[in-house]
Design a protein around this motif. Sequence first.
Motif, PDB file in Angstrom:
ATOM      1  N   TRP A   1      -9.823   2.562  -3.066  1.00  0.00           N
ATOM      2  CA  TRP A   1      -9.259   1.576  -3.979  1.00  0.00           C
ATOM      3  C   TRP A   1     -10.213   0.374  -3.972  1.00  0.00           C
ATOM      4  N   PRO A   2     -10.043  -0.590  -4.861  1.00  0.00           N
ATOM      5  CA  PRO A   2     -10.933  -1.748  -4.842  1.00  0.00           C
ATOM      6  C   PRO A   2     -10.907  -2.533  -3.530  1.00  0.00           C
ATOM      7  N   ARG A   3      -9.741  -2.515  -2.812  1.00  0.00           N
ATOM      8  CA  ARG A   3      -9.640  -3.328  -1.607  1.00  0.00           C
ATOM      9  C   ARG A   3      -9.182  -2.536  -0.375  1.00  0.00           C
ATOM     10  N   ARG A   4      -9.228  -1.219  -0.428  1.00  0.00           N
ATOM     11  CA  ARG A   4      -8.934  -0.413   0.737  1.00  0.00           C
ATOM     12  C   ARG A   4      -9.520   0.989   0.585  1.00  0.00           C
ATOM     13  N   ALA A   5      -9.602   1.686   1.705  1.00  0.00           N
ATOM     14  CA  ALA A   5     -10.134   3.048   1.703  1.00  0.00           C
ATOM     15  C   ALA A   5      -9.441   3.844   2.795  1.00  0.00           C
ATOM     16  N   SER A   6      -9.252   5.142   2.552  1.00  0.00           N
ATOM     17  CA  SER A   6      -8.600   6.031   3.511  1.00  0.00           C
ATOM     18  C   SER A   6      -9.380   7.331   3.603  1.00  0.00           C
ATOM     19  N   LEU A   7      -9.394   7.913   4.808  1.00  0.00           N
ATOM     20  CA  LEU A   7     -10.171   9.128   5.044  1.00  0.00           C
ATOM     21  C   LEU A   7      -9.375  10.066   5.939  1.00  0.00           C
TER      22      LEU A   7
ATOM     23  N   GLN B   1      -0.538   8.255   1.105  1.00  0.00           N
ATOM     24  CA  GLN B   1      -1.509   7.217   0.752  1.00  0.00           C
ATOM     25  C   GLN B   1      -1.279   6.697  -0.663  1.00  0.00           C
ATOM     26  N   VAL B   2      -1.107   7.605  -1.600  1.00  0.00           N
ATOM     27  CA  VAL B   2      -0.919   7.201  -2.996  1.00  0.00           C
ATOM     28  C   VAL B   2       0.410   6.471  -3.175  1.00  0.00           C
ATOM     29  N   SER B   3       1.423   6.839  -2.363  1.00  0.00           N
ATOM     30  CA  SER B   3       2.738   6.195  -2.489  1.00  0.00           C
ATOM     31  C   SER B   3       2.715   4.731  -2.076  1.00  0.00           C
ATOM     32  N   GLN B   4       1.660   4.325  -1.387  1.00  0.00           N
ATOM     33  CA  GLN B   4       1.565   2.922  -0.972  1.00  0.00           C
ATOM     34  C   GLN B   4       1.297   1.993  -2.149  1.00  0.00           C
ATOM     35  N   GLY B   5       1.053   2.570  -3.314  1.00  0.00           N
ATOM     36  CA  GLY B   5       0.865   1.751  -4.509  1.00  0.00           C
ATOM     37  C   GLY B   5      -0.597   1.582  -4.851  1.00  0.00           C
ATOM     38  N   GLU B   6      -0.850   1.378  -6.121  1.00  0.00           N
ATOM     39  CA  GLU B   6      -2.218   1.158  -6.562  1.00  0.00           C
ATOM     40  C   GLU B   6      -2.661  -0.244  -6.192  1.00  0.00           C
ATOM     41  N   ASP B   7      -3.943  -0.373  -5.946  1.00  0.00           N
ATOM     42  CA  ASP B   7      -4.533  -1.647  -5.534  1.00  0.00           C
ATOM     43  C   ASP B   7      -4.950  -2.437  -6.768  1.00  0.00           C
ATOM     44  N   GLU B   8      -4.260  -3.535  -7.018  1.00  0.00           N
ATOM     45  CA  GLU B   8      -4.559  -4.398  -8.153  1.00  0.00           C
ATOM     46  C   GLU B   8      -4.501  -3.632  -9.482  1.00  0.00           C
ATOM     47  N   GLY B   9      -3.600  -2.652  -9.540  1.00  0.00           N
ATOM     48  CA  GLY B   9      -3.440  -1.901 -10.775  1.00  0.00           C
ATOM     49  C   GLY B   9      -4.519  -0.880 -11.040  1.00  0.00           C
ATOM     50  N   LYS B  10      -5.459  -0.713 -10.095  1.00  0.00           N
ATOM     51  CA  LYS B  10      -6.551   0.234 -10.302  1.00  0.00           C
ATOM     52  C   LYS B  10      -6.198   1.579  -9.678  1.00  0.00           C
ATOM     53  N   PRO B  11      -6.541   2.689 -10.351  1.00  0.00           N
ATOM     54  CA  PRO B  11      -6.241   4.010  -9.802  1.00  0.00           C
ATOM     55  C   PRO B  11      -7.148   4.340  -8.622  1.00  0.00           C
TER      56      PRO B  11
END
Length: 213
Positions: free
Chosen positions: A135-141, A112-122
């Motif tokens: 993330w600001p524009r996605r979520a994973s569970l 999940q983290v390897s997919q990159g940060e969303d808009e530069g946000k951790p």
Amino acid sequence: MKTLRDAPRKKIALAAVLIAAITVTLGCVIYASFPQKDGLDDLPAKPCHGAVSQDTIRKILKDTESVDLRTSQTKPDASFWTTCNVFTQEGSGFHVEARINDSGIPRWREWQVSQGEDEGKPVIDFKAGDSAISWPRRASLYLKCTPELEKDKPSEQYALAIETHIRGSMRIDGEELRQTLANIAIEMAHYAQKKAKCQEKTYVPAPGHPVPF
């Protein structure tokens, strides 16, 4: 070149039937729909297999003259995968899915983290299932889940991996959007947990409430 959206509805329906026939032959049943809807008001009350409500969709998507709903789902075994896409004619929309993976939390989180940060946000963890990331524009569970009838042992751990993300401009943003995406992941988790008949009884908070970050 004509796109799927330009194709006559009869041809689209025929294509869906052919897809279903092929997947039955392969031992995996998929239900696919490609309906054009006239605006958000004409969506079913719970268009994503009953997982996500129309009210939630109306909360994040802006008004539109037409909306495209696409869903698919396989049988609820160790290869279970369910998806839902809702997009407006302006190109904005969201995707949510749940699928059975064979991986522990560390490998799931690394991916999940390897997919990159969303808009530069951790990433930010939130409390749901066995592990959840926002993330600001996605979520994973991540939710431990061995389907009821599954006999084979996993190499690591059978688990439901739930993901949701958006594209384009939404009606809401900031913390409200982050909360809503987390709740969409939670809504899908409840549905998928019940559909796959998970042997594990992992707690998932009730949807519609503020998610603790």
